[in-house]
Design an enzyme around this catalytic site. Structure first.
Site, mmCIF file in Angstrom:
data_model
loop_
_atom_site.group_PDB
_atom_site.id
_atom_site.type_symbol
_atom_site.label_atom_id
_atom_site.label_comp_id
_atom_site.label_asym_id
_atom_site.label_seq_id
_atom_site.Cartn_x
_atom_site.Cartn_y
_atom_site.Cartn_z
ATOM 1 C CG PHE A 199 11.811 43.016 -21.578
ATOM 2 C CD1 PHE A 199 10.757 42.420 -20.909
ATOM 3 C CD2 PHE A 199 13.061 43.008 -20.979
ATOM 4 C CE1 PHE A 199 10.927 41.821 -19.678
ATOM 5 C CE2 PHE A 199 13.248 42.410 -19.731
ATOM 6 C CZ PHE A 199 12.168 41.824 -19.087
ATOM 7 C CG HIS A 212 6.407 41.937 -17.442
ATOM 8 N ND1 HIS A 212 5.661 40.941 -16.875
ATOM 9 C CD2 HIS A 212 7.437 42.184 -16.592
ATOM 10 C CE1 HIS A 212 6.218 40.597 -15.717
ATOM 11 N NE2 HIS A 212 7.301 41.344 -15.522
ATOM 12 C CB SER A 217 11.583 41.346 -11.085
ATOM 13 O OG SER A 217 12.958 41.199 -11.371
ATOM 14 C CE LYS A 218 8.918 45.389 -17.907
ATOM 15 N NZ LYS A 218 8.769 46.545 -18.757
ATOM 16 N NE ARG A 219 15.890 45.780 -11.196
ATOM 17 C CZ ARG A 219 16.234 45.215 -10.040
ATOM 18 N NH1 ARG A 219 17.408 44.661 -9.895
ATOM 19 N NH2 ARG A 219 15.386 45.223 -9.026
#
Ligand code: GLU
Length: 466
Positions: A20, A22, A251-253
């Site tokens: 996605f 960011h 962070s993306k996660r």
């Protein structure tokens, strides 16, 4: 190949389409755009898609959409073209090959046939001897024969690498600590530290503005720029990392706020998010917090960008977004609310807008405040006082023109006669009509429903006609 002309500012972002879009991409794009536009420059979008395992074309579209939504448009890019294309790194592989061949031909790079196991052993040896690891240069001096697979390593010249960082000032790195690093992987793809400076030079980028995580990459890239005989970019800017509330790198996660799509779905206004992102890491030196884009263009400068990481602050974003919502005129707010209220017709949204304006921090909240208009709430449990309040309200509202003002006047009459606090009267009405403790101001809450529906919910709550 032409060298950068410092009088013509060219900036770029180089996002990787690996998931996605960011928040950091938006923030980097914004600072590039602010600096680029303020200097009459050109903003380039380059897609950094050499990581074949992780890249997906659909993620590239997500990047486009998010940047368009924020109004951060680029002048040159894969979809737009431009004089220095192609703008996808996966389409520039020949260029990297040519450059690698040149470095190999000039003895500035060499093939390395070491296996991962051999390199691992070298690294462990260094660890055991408590010295920082640097590649041994075995393949420069004594390459093994008969191995088909190889990487290409840059022969690090060493010495001091200096450059100007518009945020951090004069930077200096000791390149004697840097081992010969890989510029072409065994699959023939360039590493980031090779492709990036080659492209920056080929695209005549004058100012490289990117996240702090790339600060330590800059000496690697500058050594390559020098070795290839290009003019260096005029300056760099390594922007502060965006940190989550807990101080960890966003962070993306782990952090939903890293995902740009979230802001759109929740009804943050793009101009409010831009305003917030500008202040996330930069301060104007005054108490001003709300900036139009033009004001940002005039006020922004890198010398007021902080070095330390910038902590994400939902409260501040919500406040800024609420301010932007309140500043929209009613027609415009109606237009922006439409996708968030698919169950309501335009006229109803328009009638709700004056009441919503004072209560919304984001557009998606409107559905929570108004869902009683399309769902019938369960009748509430009421104590005898509340039943009495509703009974009095039903009497007072009978035959009243169904508009906020007359409704308000009628209910205030009830309040006065009862001698109670307004909320004592309004809360049971609110519960009976919406099933919730929070709704638009009570006069609007009632007026937005058709009169017969509102009255029948009130009557139902007190067990029949008043
Ligand atoms: N693809 C890299 C990133 O997204 C680009 C870094 C750079 O701007 O050089 O972090």
């Amino acid at each position: 190949m032409a060298v950068p002309d410092a009088s013509k500012v060219r900036v770029r972002i180089a996002p990787s389409p690996t998931g996605f879009a960011h928040l950091g991409t938006a923030s980097t794009a914004l600072y590039n755009v602010l600096f680029g536009r303020a200097n009459g420059g050109t903003f380039v979008l380059r897609i950094d898609d050499t990581d074949v395992e992780r890249n997906r074309p659909e993620y590239e579209l997500v990047i486009y959409e998010s940047l368009h939504w924020l109004g951060l448009d680029w002048d040159e890019g894969p979809d737009k073209g431009g004089p220095d294309g192609p703008y996808r790194q996966s389409e520039r592989l020949d260029l990297y090959k040519e450059h690698a061949a040149r470095l190999l031909g000039e003895g500035k790079a060499y093939r390395c046939y070491c296996t991962p196991e051999e390199l691992d052993a070298e690294r462990k040896q260094a660890q055991a001897e408590k010295r920082p690891y640097k590649y041994s240069r075995r393949c420069l001096t004594n390459p093994p024969s008969g191995r088909p697979e190889f990487t290409v390593r840059f022969k690090v010249p060493g010495g001091e690498v200096k450059f100007t960082d518009m945020i951090r000032g004069e930077m200096s790195f000791d390149a004697d600590l840097i081992g010969d690093f890989i510029i072409v992987k065994s699959d023939g793809y360039p590493t980031y530290n090779f492709a990036s400076p080659v492209d920056d030079a080929a695209m005549k980028i004058t100012h490289v503005i990117r996240g702090e995580e790339h600060l330590s990459n800059t000496p690697y890239q500058l050594m390559l720029v020098d070795a290839l005989g290009y003019t260096r970019p005029v300056a760099y800017a390594h922007m502060p990392l965006i940190l989550a509330k807990d101080g960890a790198k966003l962070s993306k996660r782990k952090h939903p706020e890293a995902n740009l799509a979230l802001y759109r779905e929740q009804g943050y206004l793009p101009e409010a998010l831009i305003n917030y992102l500008a202040l996330l890491g930069w301060n104007p030196g005054t108490s001003q917090e709300i900036f139009t884009f033009d004001e940002l263009l005039r006020a922004f400068s890198f010398d007021r960008v902080q070095h330390a990481g910038a902590r994400f602050d939902w409260e501040k974003l919500n406040w800024i977004n609420g301010e932007y919502i309140r500043r929209l005129d009613d027609e415009e707010l109606t237009r922006r609310l439409r996708p968030f209220l698919p169950n309501l017709d335009e006229a109803t949204i328009r009638r709700a807008v004056p009441a919503l304006k004072t209560r919304l921090t984001k557009l998606a909240d409107a559905a929570d405040l108004l869902d009683y208009l399309w769902t019938d709430p369960a009748p509430p449990e009421l104590d005898p006082d509340s039943v009495e309040s509703i009974r009095a309200a039903v009497h007072a509202l009978n035959g009243v023109p169904w508009e906020p003002e007359p409704i308000h006047d009628a209910l205030m009459q009830v309040v006065e006669e009862s001698g109670a606090k307004p909320n004592k009267i309004f809360m049971p009405i609110r519960l009976a009509v919406t099933g919730k403790k929070i709704s638009p101001p009570i006069d609007y809450t009632l007026a937005l429903l058709p009169q017969d529906v509102a009255m029948s919910r009130l009557q139902r709550a007190i067990g029949g006609p008043a």
